[in-house]
Scaffold this motif. Structure first.
Motif, mmCIF file in Angstrom:
data_model
loop_
_atom_site.group_PDB
_atom_site.id
_atom_site.type_symbol
_atom_site.label_atom_id
_atom_site.label_comp_id
_atom_site.label_asym_id
_atom_site.label_seq_id
_atom_site.Cartn_x
_atom_site.Cartn_y
_atom_site.Cartn_z
ATOM 1 N N VAL A 160 43.520 -18.090 15.069
ATOM 2 C CA VAL A 160 44.508 -17.809 13.880
ATOM 3 C C VAL A 160 45.796 -17.699 14.328
ATOM 4 C CG1 VAL A 160 45.043 -15.603 13.004
ATOM 5 C CG2 VAL A 160 42.694 -16.036 13.393
ATOM 6 N N GLY A 161 46.568 -18.203 13.417
ATOM 7 C CA GLY A 161 48.125 -18.307 13.752
ATOM 8 C C GLY A 161 48.650 -17.346 12.849
ATOM 9 N N TYR A 162 49.913 -16.609 13.237
ATOM 10 C CA TYR A 162 50.688 -15.767 12.450
ATOM 11 C C TYR A 162 51.955 -16.496 12.082
ATOM 12 C CZ TYR A 162 53.515 -11.997 10.570
ATOM 13 O OH TYR A 162 54.537 -11.393 9.630
ATOM 14 N N ARG A 163 52.134 -17.143 10.980
ATOM 15 C CA ARG A 163 53.115 -17.860 10.392
ATOM 16 C C ARG A 163 54.401 -17.233 9.832
ATOM 17 N NH1 ARG A 163 50.750 -22.888 8.363
ATOM 18 N NH2 ARG A 163 50.166 -23.307 10.490
ATOM 19 N N ARG A 164 55.481 -17.544 10.088
ATOM 20 C CA ARG A 164 56.600 -17.464 8.929
ATOM 21 C C ARG A 164 57.402 -18.810 8.736
ATOM 22 N NH1 ARG A 164 58.555 -12.707 7.059
ATOM 23 N NH2 ARG A 164 57.289 -10.613 7.892
ATOM 24 N N VAL A 165 57.930 -19.072 7.613
ATOM 25 C CA VAL A 165 58.873 -20.059 7.090
ATOM 26 C C VAL A 165 60.110 -19.391 6.918
ATOM 27 C CG1 VAL A 165 59.064 -21.945 5.435
ATOM 28 C CG2 VAL A 165 56.731 -21.393 6.250
ATOM 29 N N PHE A 166 60.858 -19.819 7.482
ATOM 30 C CA PHE A 166 62.568 -19.436 7.141
ATOM 31 C C PHE A 166 63.194 -20.374 6.519
ATOM 32 C CE2 PHE A 166 61.305 -16.881 10.818
ATOM 33 C CZ PHE A 166 61.761 -15.672 10.598
ATOM 34 N N ALA A 167 63.761 -20.170 5.229
ATOM 35 C CA ALA A 167 64.719 -21.270 4.512
ATOM 36 C C ALA A 167 66.074 -20.565 4.153
ATOM 37 C CB ALA A 167 63.783 -21.147 3.220
ATOM 38 N N GLY A 168 66.917 -21.752 4.030
ATOM 39 C CA GLY A 168 68.281 -21.274 3.907
ATOM 40 C C GLY A 168 69.032 -22.580 3.185
ATOM 41 N N PRO A 169 70.301 -22.480 3.370
ATOM 42 C CA PRO A 169 71.203 -23.632 2.947
ATOM 43 C C PRO A 169 70.983 -24.954 3.806
ATOM 44 C CG PRO A 169 72.376 -21.691 3.245
ATOM 45 C CD PRO A 169 70.966 -21.304 3.586
ATOM 46 N N ALA A 170 70.608 -24.573 5.126
ATOM 47 C CA ALA A 170 70.187 -25.978 5.899
ATOM 48 C C ALA A 170 69.009 -26.585 5.870
ATOM 49 C CB ALA A 170 70.865 -25.392 7.516
ATOM 50 N N GLY A 171 68.062 -25.789 5.231
ATOM 51 C CA GLY A 171 66.735 -26.268 5.049
ATOM 52 C C GLY A 171 65.748 -25.110 5.633
ATOM 53 N N SER A 172 64.390 -25.607 5.516
ATOM 54 C CA SER A 172 63.514 -24.542 6.084
ATOM 55 C C SER A 172 62.693 -25.082 7.534
ATOM 56 C CB SER A 172 62.447 -24.583 4.951
ATOM 57 O OG SER A 172 61.689 -25.700 4.807
ATOM 58 N N LEU A 173 62.272 -24.103 7.927
ATOM 59 C CA LEU A 173 61.629 -24.194 9.086
ATOM 60 C C LEU A 173 60.596 -23.313 9.539
ATOM 61 C CD1 LEU A 173 64.184 -23.593 12.169
ATOM 62 C CD2 LEU A 173 64.546 -23.199 10.029
ATOM 63 N N SER A 174 59.796 -23.438 10.368
ATOM 64 C CA SER A 174 58.624 -22.542 10.469
ATOM 65 C C SER A 174 58.140 -22.451 12.080
ATOM 66 C CB SER A 174 57.479 -22.631 9.705
ATOM 67 O OG SER A 174 56.576 -23.862 9.959
ATOM 68 N N ASN A 175 57.253 -21.481 12.425
ATOM 69 C CA ASN A 175 56.674 -21.347 13.656
ATOM 70 C C ASN A 175 55.636 -20.541 13.484
ATOM 71 O OD1 ASN A 175 56.100 -21.639 16.448
ATOM 72 N ND2 ASN A 175 58.254 -21.798 17.036
#
Length: 250
Positions: free
Chosen positions: A114-129
């Motif tokens: 199981v992964g607990y994932r978050r995607v962060f998005a903003g002016p510079a783009g999106s990224l996740s972990n």
């Protein structure tokens, strides 16, 4: 300086500047989470504060966290909580929880990672972990039972047969018992030095034979009942014991 040499120098400088610029952009797009791998106690669940550290020029936001099956990316549960920051970097915390009921339900459906994932998005783009939970390695020895729970042994028939039944709180676990003891109260009167290993859900059968003369000796001392006990220990050092009550007769 001739014109060709000047153009060459300017070209090299432009390439170097582009590499530095791209490196800075890359460096600005980073997200880490602590802990990255988390241990889940299947009996108690999981409830810990986790920290997200993000570098993303202009800020970023994550509207929700998602529990996913990492083997097929299927969503398992959603946490509707916004995490956001402004500026070029941020350190955000939240409490991540998994109940024992959730963990067992997912495992029963065949989910193992199981992964607990978050995607962060903003002016510079999106990224996740994500945080990784390994359900198979989260189980512990929950209970041991002896079957049958009571037996009778005589001076002539000194042999007894039983099965040890192990249960886990999650998944497949194994546990080892280094020896078995015949006890009167807390006193060991005879020890079986053979080690045995059992798996949860698979009865382990054992045959034990008392030494000649022991039953008569105990009866002569007024002792008509003893118990045969084994303690099983799993890989996480969880210990569970069970006993067979043994009635003695001539």
């Amino acid at each position: 300086m001739n014109k060709q040499l000047l153009l060459t120098i300017l070209g090299i400088a432009a390439i170097a500047w582009a590499l530095v610029f791209n490196a800075k952009v890359t460096a600005q797009q980073i997200v880490t989470v602590d802990p990255g791998d988390a241990w889940l106690n299947a009996s108690e669940g999981y409830q810990e504060k986790v920290t997200w550290r993000i570098a993303s020029k202009g800020g970023a936001a994550s509207p929700r966290g998602v529990f996913v099956n990492l083997d097929n990316n299927e969503e398992l549960a959603v946490v509707d909580q916004i995490l956001e920051f402004s500026g070029d970097s941020g350190q955000l915390t939240e409490i991540v929880q998994i109940s024992p009921v959730q963990a067992r339900s997912w495992h029963q459906k065949g989910v193992r990672r199981v992964g607990y994932r978050r995607v962060f998005a903003g002016p510079a783009g999106s990224l996740s972990n994500h945080i990784l939970f390994d359900l198979d390695s989260s189980g512990r020895l929950a209970q041991v039972e002896a079957s049958p729970p009571s037996q009778t042994v005589s001076g002539k028939s000194r042999q007894m047969m039983m099965a040890w039944n192990l249960d886990s709180d999650l998944g497949d676990i194994s546990a080892t018992s280094t020896s078995g003891q015949f006890l009167v109260g807390d006193t060991v009167i005879y020890e079986v030095s053979e080690a045995v290993t059992a798996q949860a859900g698979k009865p382990l059968r054992e045959t034990v034979e008392l030494p000649p003369g022991l039953v008569r000796s105990l009866l002569a001392q007024g002792i008509s009942e003893v118990r045969y006990t084994r303690t099983f220990v799993d890989e996480k050092d969880t210990r569970r014991s069970a006993s067979v009550q043994v009635q003695l007769k001539e």
